[in-house]
Design a protein around this motif. Structure first.
Motif, short mmCIF file in Angstrom:
data_model
loop_
_atom_site.label_atom_id
_atom_site.label_comp_id
_atom_site.label_asym_id
_atom_site.label_seq_id
_atom_site.Cartn_x
_atom_site.Cartn_y
_atom_site.Cartn_z
N TYR A 198 0.60 -1.22 -0.07
CA TYR A 198 -0.05 0.58 -0.04
C TYR A 198 0.98 1.54 0.10
CZ TYR A 198 -3.74 3.67 1.78
OH TYR A 198 -4.55 4.63 2.02
N HIS A 199 2.01 1.39 0.79
CA HIS A 199 2.21 2.79 0.74
C HIS A 199 4.03 2.58 -0.20
CE1 HIS A 199 0.35 4.43 3.94
NE2 HIS A 199 0.48 2.62 4.81
N HIS A 200 4.31 1.57 -1.25
CA HIS A 200 4.74 1.54 -2.05
C HIS A 200 5.41 3.07 -2.49
CE1 HIS A 200 7.57 0.52 -5.51
NE2 HIS A 200 8.07 -0.19 -4.90
N PRO A 201 6.21 3.15 -3.28
CA PRO A 201 6.66 4.73 -4.01
C PRO A 201 5.60 5.00 -5.14
CG PRO A 201 8.35 3.58 -2.79
CD PRO A 201 7.41 2.92 -2.07
N VAL A 202 5.51 4.02 -5.88
CA VAL A 202 4.92 3.67 -7.12
C VAL A 202 2.79 3.85 -6.54
CG1 VAL A 202 4.06 2.16 -8.86
CG2 VAL A 202 6.74 2.44 -8.31
N LEU A 203 2.83 2.89 -6.16
CA LEU A 203 1.61 2.96 -5.67
C LEU A 203 0.72 4.10 -4.90
CD1 LEU A 203 -1.32 0.72 -6.36
CD2 LEU A 203 -0.78 -0.36 -3.99
N ARG A 204 1.69 4.60 -4.28
CA ARG A 204 1.08 5.95 -3.12
C ARG A 204 1.09 6.98 -4.75
NH1 ARG A 204 2.33 6.79 2.91
NH2 ARG A 204 1.48 8.74 1.53
N GLN A 205 1.94 7.28 -5.61
CA GLN A 205 2.28 7.96 -7.04
C GLN A 205 0.86 7.69 -7.54
OE1 GLN A 205 5.83 8.90 -8.14
NE2 GLN A 205 6.65 7.40 -7.33
N ILE A 206 0.40 6.59 -7.53
CA ILE A 206 -0.79 5.93 -8.38
C ILE A 206 -1.86 6.51 -7.92
CG2 ILE A 206 -2.66 4.16 -8.74
CD1 ILE A 206 -0.26 2.86 -10.41
N LEU A 269 1.37 2.89 -14.12
CA LEU A 269 0.49 1.39 -14.29
C LEU A 269 1.65 0.29 -14.86
CD1 LEU A 269 -2.78 2.74 -14.95
CD2 LEU A 269 -2.12 1.75 -12.39
N THR A 270 2.47 0.33 -15.70
CA THR A 270 3.59 0.14 -16.21
C THR A 270 4.40 -0.47 -15.20
OG1 THR A 270 5.00 1.18 -17.69
CG2 THR A 270 2.46 0.70 -18.42
N GLU A 271 5.00 -0.27 -14.41
CA GLU A 271 5.39 -0.53 -13.50
C GLU A 271 4.94 -0.85 -11.98
OE1 GLU A 271 7.91 3.16 -12.19
OE2 GLU A 271 7.99 4.29 -14.17
N ARG A 277 7.59 -7.20 -8.23
CA ARG A 277 9.08 -8.09 -7.96
C ARG A 277 9.62 -7.84 -6.77
NH1 ARG A 277 8.26 -7.97 -13.64
NH2 ARG A 277 9.74 -7.32 -13.71
N GLU A 278 9.69 -6.90 -7.05
CA GLU A 278 10.91 -6.11 -6.02
C GLU A 278 10.64 -6.14 -4.69
OE1 GLU A 278 10.93 -1.33 -6.89
OE2 GLU A 278 12.26 -2.08 -8.32
N LEU A 279 9.47 -6.14 -4.29
CA LEU A 279 8.62 -7.13 -2.77
C LEU A 279 8.71 -8.08 -2.43
CD1 LEU A 279 5.91 -4.05 -2.70
CD2 LEU A 279 7.41 -3.92 -1.84
N GLU A 280 8.81 -8.84 -3.09
CA GLU A 280 8.35 -9.82 -3.89
C GLU A 280 7.55 -10.59 -3.05
OE1 GLU A 280 11.62 -11.51 -0.38
OE2 GLU A 280 13.99 -11.33 -2.46
#
Length: 316
Positions: A198-206, A269-271, A277-280
């Motif tokens: 939920y707090h991953h930078p990509v999802l936070r930006q989205i 969204l494409t990221e 994968r980074e979060l495994e």
């Protein structure tokens, strides 16, 4: 001003097949909370198509869940509209109303509760049913942010002073209630997103972009209604002051900014697969995270489609 006020989104529009059920249930809910609905004309409210917004914004929701979404959306609109009257220029009274609603988030139902308090208590009870404590805590924080933003907005109306852009964004992100809207993606879908995702930078930006884009678009559509009554938290007014330009040019600038945000949202969204994968994340965790992102995208797409057609933002 130009009628070309639409943003271009590359996402398919979806609509729940449970719209009729939600609309019928929503009418029943409004009847139970008639005093809340008295803030606006019944015929005018019908042209807002609130249940349609629920069906477009939460297309995967089941019938009862969609009815809850319609009731929540109706509450947002009716609650906000009470401040379009003289009440909206009395910060102390607005704070009293909002503080009592915040108390409900923490387990209290004020004595001699008002119509708006009874309506919100019903919605909060239904929204939190079956949800884990972590989600309820986050949802309560987001609702508190929403309620606590209204006194400052009232103070801005009273002063008649157009804020700077940063001050606008801080307050608009509160009064727009978008974090509570996105919390309902999980509630209506019957899942929760783990905190690390939920707090991953990509999802936070989205999430932030999906919250800001409708606010920018809405400011353009609502400007003809807000400017005459002295609402100052509107980005069109801020751009007019920044650029020393007429309203038509300011609207075009705001929409261009919003379109750039849509384009950035699409790239982010494409990221997401890389972030998973980074979060495994395992397959199920990735599926849940994607369900959440898809739900936000559905809301963004559905809202902007609805906004172009609703009678809510038409003057006269």
């Amino acid at each position: 001003m130009s009628d070309d006020t639409s943003l271009t989104l590359p996402f398919p529009l979806r609509r729940s097949r449970h719209h009729a059920h939600a609309a019928d249930r929503h009418r029943t809910w409004l009847d139970r909370h008639r005093e809340l609905a008295d803030v606006t004309d019944e015929a005018a409210y019908g042209h807002w198509e609130v249940a349609e917004l629920a069906a477009l914004g939460y297309p995967a929701a089941g019938p009862d869940e969609l009815a809850l979404a319609a009731d929540l959306l109706g509450f947002y609109f009716l609650f906000d509209d009470q401040f379009d009257t003289a009440l909206g220029r009395r910060p102390t009274e607005v704070a009293r109303i909002c503080d009592r609603l915040t108390d409900i988030l923490h387990g209290a139902l004020p004595d001699a509760s008002s119509a708006v308090e009874r309506a919100f208590a019903d919605l909060w009870r239904r929204s939190t049913a079956g949800m884990p404590g972590r989600w309820r805590a986050r949802a309560a924080t987001n609702w508190e942010w929403y309620f606590a933003s209204h006194p400052a907005e009232a103070a801005g109306r009273l002063a008649g002073r157009i804020p700077d852009r940063e001050g606008y964004l801080i307050l608009r992100r509160g009064t727009a209630a978008m974090e509570t809207i996105f919390d309902m993606v999980e509630r209506l879908g019957g899942f929760t997103v783990p905190p690390s995702t939920y707090h991953h930078p990509v999802l936070r930006q989205i999430r932030q972009l999906a919250a800001d884009i409708p606010s920018f678009s809405n400011d353009v559509r609502s400007y003809p209604l807000e400017a005459p009554r002295g609402d100052v938290y509107n980005l069109v007014m801020i751009v007019q002051r920044e650029r020393d330009c007429p309203p038509e040019e300011a609207c075009a600038i705001v929409l261009t900014e919003a379109q750039h945000m849509v384009d950035r949202y699409t790239r982010l969204l494409t990221e997401l697969p890389c972030a998973y994968r980074e979060l495994e994340l395992d397959e199920e965790q990735s599926r849940t995270a994607q369900q959440y992102a898809d739900g936000i995208t559905a809301w963004l797409t559905g809202y902007l489609y609805w906004e172009r057609r609703t009678g809510r933002y038409r003057a006269g």
